[in-house]
Design an enzyme around this catalytic site. Structure first.
Site, PDB file in Angstrom:
ATOM      1  N   HIS A   1      -9.474   0.988   5.015  1.00 13.79           N
ATOM      2  CA  HIS A   1      -8.183   1.183   5.683  1.00 13.79           C
ATOM      3  C   HIS A   1      -8.388   2.090   6.897  1.00 13.79           C
ATOM      4  CE1 HIS A   1      -4.084   2.445   6.483  1.00 13.79           C
ATOM      5  NE2 HIS A   1      -3.714   1.342   5.855  1.00 13.79           N
TER       6      HIS A   1
ATOM      7  N   GLY B   1       3.039  -1.085   4.184  1.00 14.74           N
ATOM      8  CA  GLY B   1       3.037   0.347   3.871  1.00 14.74           C
ATOM      9  C   GLY B   1       4.439   0.822   3.522  1.00 14.74           C
ATOM     10  N   GLY B   2       5.099   1.456   4.493  1.00 15.17           N
ATOM     11  CA  GLY B   2       6.408   2.074   4.266  1.00 15.17           C
ATOM     12  C   GLY B   2       7.415   1.200   3.533  1.00 15.17           C
TER      13      GLY B   2
ATOM     14  N   SER C   1       3.790  -1.975  10.207  1.00 17.74           N
ATOM     15  CA  SER C   1       5.245  -2.007  10.378  1.00 17.74           C
ATOM     16  C   SER C   1       5.883  -3.343   9.974  1.00 17.74           C
ATOM     17  CB  SER C   1       5.621  -1.636  11.815  1.00 17.74           C
ATOM     18  OG  SER C   1       5.176  -0.321  12.116  1.00 17.74           O
TER      19      SER C   1
ATOM     20  N   ASN D   1       0.866  -1.179   0.000  1.00 16.09           N
ATOM     21  CA  ASN D   1       0.000   0.000   0.000  1.00 16.09           C
ATOM     22  C   ASN D   1       0.903   1.229   0.000  1.00 16.09           C
ATOM     23  OD1 ASN D   1      -1.780   2.060   0.482  1.00 16.09           O
ATOM     24  ND2 ASN D   1      -2.434   1.334   2.512  1.00 16.09           N
ATOM     25  N   TRP D   2       0.995   1.850  -1.168  1.00 14.91           N
ATOM     26  CA  TRP D   2       1.924   2.990  -1.285  1.00 14.91           C
ATOM     27  C   TRP D   2       1.383   4.243  -0.602  1.00 14.91           C
ATOM     28  CZ3 TRP D   2       3.927   3.121  -7.090  1.00 14.91           C
ATOM     29  CH2 TRP D   2       4.552   1.903  -7.374  1.00 14.91           C
ATOM     30  N   LYS D   3       0.117   4.228  -0.205  1.00 16.65           N
ATOM     31  CA  LYS D   3      -0.523   5.415   0.395  1.00 16.65           C
ATOM     32  C   LYS D   3      -0.302   6.632  -0.516  1.00 16.65           C
ATOM     33  CE  LYS D   3      -0.194   3.160   4.815  1.00 16.65           C
ATOM     34  NZ  LYS D   3      -0.119   3.262   6.266  1.00 16.65           N
TER      35      LYS D   3
ATOM     36  N   GLY E   1       2.755   2.421  10.756  1.00 16.24           N
ATOM     37  CA  GLY E   1       3.669   3.549  10.588  1.00 16.24           C
ATOM     38  C   GLY E   1       4.379   3.950  11.869  1.00 16.24           C
TER      39      GLY E   1
ATOM     40  N   GLU F   1      -6.810   4.525   7.923  1.00 13.52           N
ATOM     41  CA  GLU F   1      -6.684   5.966   7.628  1.00 13.52           C
ATOM     42  C   GLU F   1      -7.967   6.506   7.010  1.00 13.52           C
ATOM     43  OE1 GLU F   1      -2.960   5.472   5.548  1.00 13.52           O
ATOM     44  OE2 GLU F   1      -2.061   4.911   7.459  1.00 13.52           O
TER      45      GLU F   1
ATOM     46  N   GLU G   1      -5.041  -4.970  10.596  1.00 16.40           N
ATOM     47  CA  GLU G   1      -4.026  -3.931  10.794  1.00 16.40           C
ATOM     48  C   GLU G   1      -4.311  -3.204  12.104  1.00 16.40           C
ATOM     49  OE1 GLU G   1      -2.149  -2.705   6.809  1.00 16.40           O
ATOM     50  OE2 GLU G   1      -3.945  -1.494   7.025  1.00 16.40           O
TER      51      GLU G   1
HETATM   52  P1  13P Z   1       3.229   0.499   7.601  1.00 17.96           P
HETATM   53  O1  13P Z   1       3.754  -0.787   7.006  1.00 17.96           O
HETATM   54  O2  13P Z   1       3.920   1.716   7.062  1.00 17.96           O
HETATM   55  O3  13P Z   1       3.128   0.437   9.075  1.00 17.96           O
HETATM   56  O4  13P Z   1       1.700   0.643   7.059  1.00 17.96           O
HETATM   57  C1  13P Z   1       0.848  -0.427   7.178  1.00 17.96           C
HETATM   58  C2  13P Z   1      -0.401  -0.118   6.428  1.00 17.96           C
HETATM   59  O5  13P Z   1      -1.174   0.736   6.819  1.00 17.96           O
HETATM   60  C3  13P Z   1      -0.661  -0.865   5.197  1.00 17.96           C
HETATM   61  O6  13P Z   1      -1.942  -0.640   4.726  1.00 17.96           O
END
Ligand code: 13P
Length: 251
Positions: A95, A234-235, A213, A9-11, A173, A97, A167
């Site tokens: 998600h 994510g990251g 993470s 997930n590149w956000k 994050g 967010e 999640e």
């Molecule tokens: P991180 O891997 O950056 O913690 O993000 C997880 C995430 O929200 C994937 O959708």
């Protein structure tokens, strides 16, 4: 047996050059991986390019969100049919967010899931508790409420096209991963919920990803857990080498 499924997930990250380089680096790094599902979920504006660049690869493309109507006066929104039209396979819905920054409710999430399935997309439905909910011992009730809300009225056949991503919000994050035991406990709860709500078949076949993470260093111990079938990253999905290392750790 369930296939492992690693999705990035590149956000709201990358620009055109970065998106193109990331994909061009990633494609050869994972080209020998078989019997696993791999997807990237770039921002809307790079989806078309991502579909084109990955067309001859084992990487599928997903969006990070969609609207719950097919078309009309919804300024700024993107319909699931449009995502299907440009070649997306997946869409992430619910998600944390979206839930916590943009106020998406379980009802909204449910409408999106239904519409995405109607448009023949596969859905990654995210669930997970806040830190205060975990500390108050409410993890299972929060996750169950989100599952009931998101999956309401869906048939066993519909569940074939749903991946659940657990999640925990406190792990996203923050660098604070859930321990393999903590994650496994909730994954097992989700799987038994699916068995009670649907049947053994649905529960046995449903891919349940962990997200929060995930990095090359912790991926293997998480993915070794019996009910963890992959990761929503994510990251670490923003660097081809680290995303590929997570994919390889899953083998
Ligand atoms: P991180 O891997 O950056 O913690 O993000 C997880 C995430 O929200 C994937 O959708």
């Amino acid at each position: 047996m369930r296939k492992l499924f690693i999705a990035g997930n590149w956000k709201m990250n990358t620009n055109t050059d970065e998106a193109v380089s990331l994909l061009n680096e990633l494609i050869p790094l994972v080209s020998d991986v078989q019997d696993m599902d791999i997807a990237v979920c770039p921002p809307f504006v790079y989806l078309h390019k991502a579909v084109y660049l990955t067309r001859n690869s084992n990487i599928r493309v997903g969006a990070q969100n969609c609207h719950f109507e097919s078309k009309g006066a919804f300024t700024g929104e993107v319909a699931p049919e449009m995502l299907k039209d440009i070649g997306c396979t997946y869409v992430i819905i619910g998600h944390s967010e979206r839930r916590h920054i943009f106020g998406e409710t379980d009802d909204v999430i449910h409408s999106k899931v239904k519409k995405a399935l109607d448009a023949e997309l596969k859905v990654i439905l995210c669930v997970g508790e806040l830190l205060e909910e975990r500390e108050a011992g409410k993890t299972e009730i929060v996750v169950e409420t989100q599952l009931i809300g998101g999956l309401k009225d869906l048939s066993s056949e519909d569940l074939d096209r749903i991946t659940i991503a657990y999640e925990p919000v406190w792990a996203i994050g923050t660098g604070k991963t859930a321990s393999p035991d903590q994650a496994q406990e909730v994954h097992a709860f989700i799987r038994s919920w699916l068995k009670n709500q649907y049947n053994e078949n649905v529960s046995g076949n449903c891919q349940i990803q962990y997200g929060g993470s995930v990095k090359p260093e912790n991926a293997r111990t998480l993915l070794e857990q019996p009910d963890i079938d992959g990761a929503l990253v994510g990251g670490a999905s923003l660097k081809a080498a680290s995303f590929a290392a997570i994919v390889k750790a899953a083998r």
